[in-house]
Design a protein around this motif. Structure first.
Motif, PDB file in Angstrom:
ATOM      1  N   GLU A 169       0.830  -1.199   0.000  1.00 44.16           N
ATOM      2  CA  GLU A 169       0.000   0.000   0.000  1.00 44.16           C
ATOM      3  C   GLU A 169       0.868   1.253   0.000  1.00 44.16           C
ATOM      4  OE1 GLU A 169      -4.011   1.570   2.348  1.00 44.16           O
ATOM      5  OE2 GLU A 169      -2.703   0.074   3.288  1.00 44.16           O
ATOM      6  N   VAL A 170       1.912   1.239   0.816  1.00 48.02           N
ATOM      7  CA  VAL A 170       2.844   2.367   0.870  1.00 48.02           C
ATOM      8  C   VAL A 170       3.548   2.531  -0.480  1.00 48.02           C
ATOM      9  CG1 VAL A 170       4.998   3.205   1.907  1.00 48.02           C
ATOM     10  CG2 VAL A 170       3.198   2.259   3.367  1.00 48.02           C
ATOM     11  N   ARG A 224       3.624  10.612  -3.723  1.00 51.31           N
ATOM     12  CA  ARG A 224       3.327  11.136  -2.384  1.00 51.31           C
ATOM     13  C   ARG A 224       4.584  11.171  -1.515  1.00 51.31           C
ATOM     14  NH1 ARG A 224      -2.200  10.324  -1.195  1.00 51.31           N
ATOM     15  NH2 ARG A 224      -3.350  10.249  -3.161  1.00 51.31           N
ATOM     16  N   THR A 225       4.714  12.196  -0.703  1.00 52.83           N
ATOM     17  CA  THR A 225       5.793  12.266   0.272  1.00 52.83           C
ATOM     18  C   THR A 225       5.462  11.367   1.454  1.00 52.83           C
ATOM     19  OG1 THR A 225       4.778  14.090   1.484  1.00 52.83           O
ATOM     20  CG2 THR A 225       6.233  14.660  -0.361  1.00 52.83           C
ATOM     21  N   ASN A 226       6.460  11.127   2.327  1.00 56.14           N
ATOM     22  CA  ASN A 226       6.208  10.314   3.514  1.00 56.14           C
ATOM     23  C   ASN A 226       5.117  10.937   4.383  1.00 56.14           C
ATOM     24  OD1 ASN A 226       8.156   8.577   2.658  1.00 56.14           O
ATOM     25  ND2 ASN A 226       9.575   8.923   4.349  1.00 56.14           N
ATOM     26  N   VAL A 248       8.960   2.306   4.282  1.00 53.92           N
ATOM     27  CA  VAL A 248       9.736   2.659   3.088  1.00 53.92           C
ATOM     28  C   VAL A 248      11.112   2.008   3.135  1.00 53.92           C
ATOM     29  CG1 VAL A 248      10.841   4.550   1.825  1.00 53.92           C
ATOM     30  CG2 VAL A 248       8.497   4.820   2.681  1.00 53.92           C
ATOM     31  N   SER A 249      11.733   2.050   4.293  1.00 59.75           N
ATOM     32  CA  SER A 249      13.052   1.423   4.457  1.00 59.75           C
ATOM     33  C   SER A 249      12.977  -0.078   4.199  1.00 59.75           C
ATOM     34  CB  SER A 249      13.582   1.687   5.871  1.00 59.75           C
ATOM     35  OG  SER A 249      14.828   1.052   6.059  1.00 59.75           O
ATOM     36  N   ASN A 250      11.922  -0.706   4.703  1.00 61.61           N
ATOM     37  CA  ASN A 250      11.738  -2.155   4.484  1.00 61.61           C
ATOM     38  C   ASN A 250      11.542  -2.468   3.002  1.00 61.61           C
ATOM     39  OD1 ASN A 250      11.951  -2.694   7.194  1.00 61.61           O
ATOM     40  ND2 ASN A 250       9.745  -2.740   7.569  1.00 61.61           N
TER      41      ASN A 250
END
Length: 219
Positions: A162-163, A171-173, A191-193
């Motif tokens: 989804e992210v 989209r930004t964080n 995001v890192s994952n």
């Protein structure tokens, strides 16, 4: 912002021009086919007047197939700093993939229905002119939904997918956090994952956000 519009429908071309000029931007040229687009941009570049962005229809004369996107790809290769926003009536995966293949910087692909959302359309033009990336949510959804791509994303959790979809929309964080009603820190972790699971090293910088989608597209 200086913009060139390539659209064979005179009514739509004039409408896009009005939307941009009413918001303080300059439309330096309007053309009706891919050949004219390439010629116009080449002439402007030779005079040192390369625009900030081009808004181009995927399908234009003479065959109304892929003239627009072929002109866009050609111009992107010749002028990497030229922002390119392509409009399409339908989601056409091949064209979206081709447009994004060489570089994700300053590229956008939107469905024409999105033009009706004036603020969103103008923001998209500005974003690609500034070197950002814009992908229509429906384009992202269709690309991420193709079964053969699921193998690449199989390691991602549903939330991470989804992210990733929201990232691909540009989209930004912070915007993702608001959309999902979670903290900024939670989004940063997701995001890192995603980067780790898709094998994207930190050397990619901010463009890892788009490379995450491109990794999927090229699998």
């Amino acid at each position: 912002m200086r913009v060139v519009i390539a659209e064979d429908s005179v009514l739509l071309r004039e409408g896009l021009t009005r939307l941009l000029t009413d918001r303080g931007h300059e439309v330096v040229a309007g053309v009706g086919d891919g050949e004219a687009l390439v010629k116009t941009i080449t002439e402007l570049a030779e005079r040192g007047e390369l625009p900030d962005a081009v808004v181009a229809d995927v399908r234009m004369p003479p065959t109304h197939t892929d003239e627009g996107v072929r002109a866009a790809v050609q111009l992107r290769k010749a002028y990497p700093d030229l922002g390119m926003l392509v409009l399409s009536q339908y989601v056409e995966e091949q064209y979206a993939t081709e447009l994004l293949a060489d570089s994700s910087r300053g590229v956008g692909y939107l469905l024409k229905d999105r033009v009706a959302e004036v603020r969103e359309f103008v923001d998209a033009v500005v974003r690609v002119a500034q070197g950002g990336t814009v992908l229509d949510p429906e384009v992202v959804a269709q690309l991420l939904g193709r079964s053969r791509k699921q193998r690449v994303l199989s390691a991602l959790t549903p939330r991470e997918r989804e992210v990733l979809g929201l990232m691909a929309e540009g989209r930004t964080n912070a915007a993702i956090a608001r959309q999902l009603v979670v903290s900024d820190g939670a989004v940063e972790k997701h995001v890192s994952n995603i980067f780790t699971k898709l094998g994207l090293s930190p050397s990619g910088g901010d463009h890892r956000r788009v490379l995450a989608v491109l990794t999927y597209l090229k699998s």
